[in-house]
Write a protein that holds these residues in place. Sequence first.
Motif, short mmCIF file in Angstrom:
data_model
loop_
_atom_site.label_atom_id
_atom_site.label_comp_id
_atom_site.label_asym_id
_atom_site.label_seq_id
_atom_site.Cartn_x
_atom_site.Cartn_y
_atom_site.Cartn_z
N ALA A 15 30.37 30.88 50.32
CA ALA A 15 29.30 30.34 49.46
C ALA A 15 28.22 31.37 49.17
CB ALA A 15 28.67 29.11 50.13
N ALA A 16 28.12 32.41 49.98
CA ALA A 16 27.05 33.39 49.81
C ALA A 16 27.46 34.62 49.02
CB ALA A 16 26.53 33.84 51.19
N VAL A 17 28.77 34.90 48.92
CA VAL A 17 29.18 36.14 48.26
C VAL A 17 30.04 35.89 47.01
CG1 VAL A 17 30.29 38.38 48.56
CG2 VAL A 17 29.01 37.37 50.46
N PRO A 18 31.30 35.42 47.13
CA PRO A 18 32.13 35.34 45.91
C PRO A 18 31.74 34.22 44.96
CG PRO A 18 33.35 34.51 47.80
CD PRO A 18 32.06 35.04 48.34
N VAL A 19 31.35 33.07 45.49
CA VAL A 19 31.03 31.93 44.62
C VAL A 19 29.82 32.21 43.71
CG1 VAL A 19 30.39 29.50 44.55
CG2 VAL A 19 32.11 30.28 46.19
N PRO A 20 28.69 32.71 44.24
CA PRO A 20 27.57 33.00 43.32
C PRO A 20 27.88 34.07 42.30
CG PRO A 20 27.08 33.76 45.55
CD PRO A 20 28.30 32.91 45.65
N ARG A 21 28.69 35.05 42.67
CA ARG A 21 29.06 36.08 41.70
C ARG A 21 29.89 35.50 40.57
NH1 ARG A 21 30.49 40.99 46.00
NH2 ARG A 21 28.31 41.65 46.33
N ALA A 22 30.78 34.57 40.91
CA ALA A 22 31.56 33.89 39.87
C ALA A 22 30.68 32.99 39.02
CB ALA A 22 32.69 33.09 40.51
N LEU A 23 29.70 32.34 39.66
CA LEU A 23 28.83 31.42 38.93
C LEU A 23 27.93 32.16 37.95
CD1 LEU A 23 28.06 28.46 38.62
CD2 LEU A 23 26.42 28.75 40.49
#
Length: 313
Positions: A15-23
């Motif tokens: 939730a802290a690394v790949p998901v925000p970058r995708a969002l």
Amino acid sequence: MTLCLLLLSAVAVAAAVPVPRALTRAAWPEREPVVGLWVWQCLVATVLLCCLTALVLGAAAVFHTVRDHVFAPAPPAVTAAYDLSAAPVWAVTLTLLLAAGAGWTTAMLARELVEARRRRGAARAHLRERAPDLPAGLGALTRGPLLVLEDEYPDAWWMPGSPAQLIVTTGALHRLTDHQLDAVLTHERGHARARHDWLLHLSTALATGFPRVPLFAHFCDQTHRLVELAADDTASRRCGHLTTALALISLNQHRGVLSCASSHRLLGERVDRLLEPPPRLLRRQRALTTAMATLVPLLPLLIVFGPGLSALA
């Protein structure tokens, strides 16, 4: 206990690394900024809950006093399900790091609130100096919900606090038409109703405290952007897209609203978005996205309470 800590760590990292970058690369938050803000808040809540639950669980395994308080009302079978008898070295290290992170987060939040209160106090003192002198008995008007400042510089902004005030300069009154002024006031009231100031304080505190965490850095940037888009939508629904765009241009023309400079890029994007509004998501898509985002913060709670519920079953 070890499995719970590993699962919580995996969820927090995801939730802290790949998901925000995708969002940040997704285009739909621009179409639905309110839903986008909610998704970002749910991601932050997920990471914070993962850290908090892992801290409590790790502290219960390391310190007997914490274990006695946390599992005091629980049956022996529930306590045995977590296997707190021996904590590995990495769990002790993780617990100490989480405790330090919790203290640092609290300090950053407190610092941001104190700084915000100091800035508001200084701004109100400056406003009192700039406010026009009124006859005796009319001084209360300067503390009302709307304050007009005599200034040829066109500007309008919302001053949060108690009491909250909407400040408009005479320059803005002269430059804007009645409909454009209504759009500006609706925009600022949209910020006030949604309490965007609290969201900005939270995102700034987290980004200041943990600048290298992608989630908190992107959360701060996207919050500052999406709150403006959400307020623009509030104004455009009431006054129309074209009127809101013209009001934005008139109010910020001296700032270079159509400039390509990075500091003015958001203003240009907002004007383009108002002149060519993107299609909104379908109501079903909005409801589904909101529901899925709301369920994500429940994942760390499910991980933590899972062994205890299984033991009770």
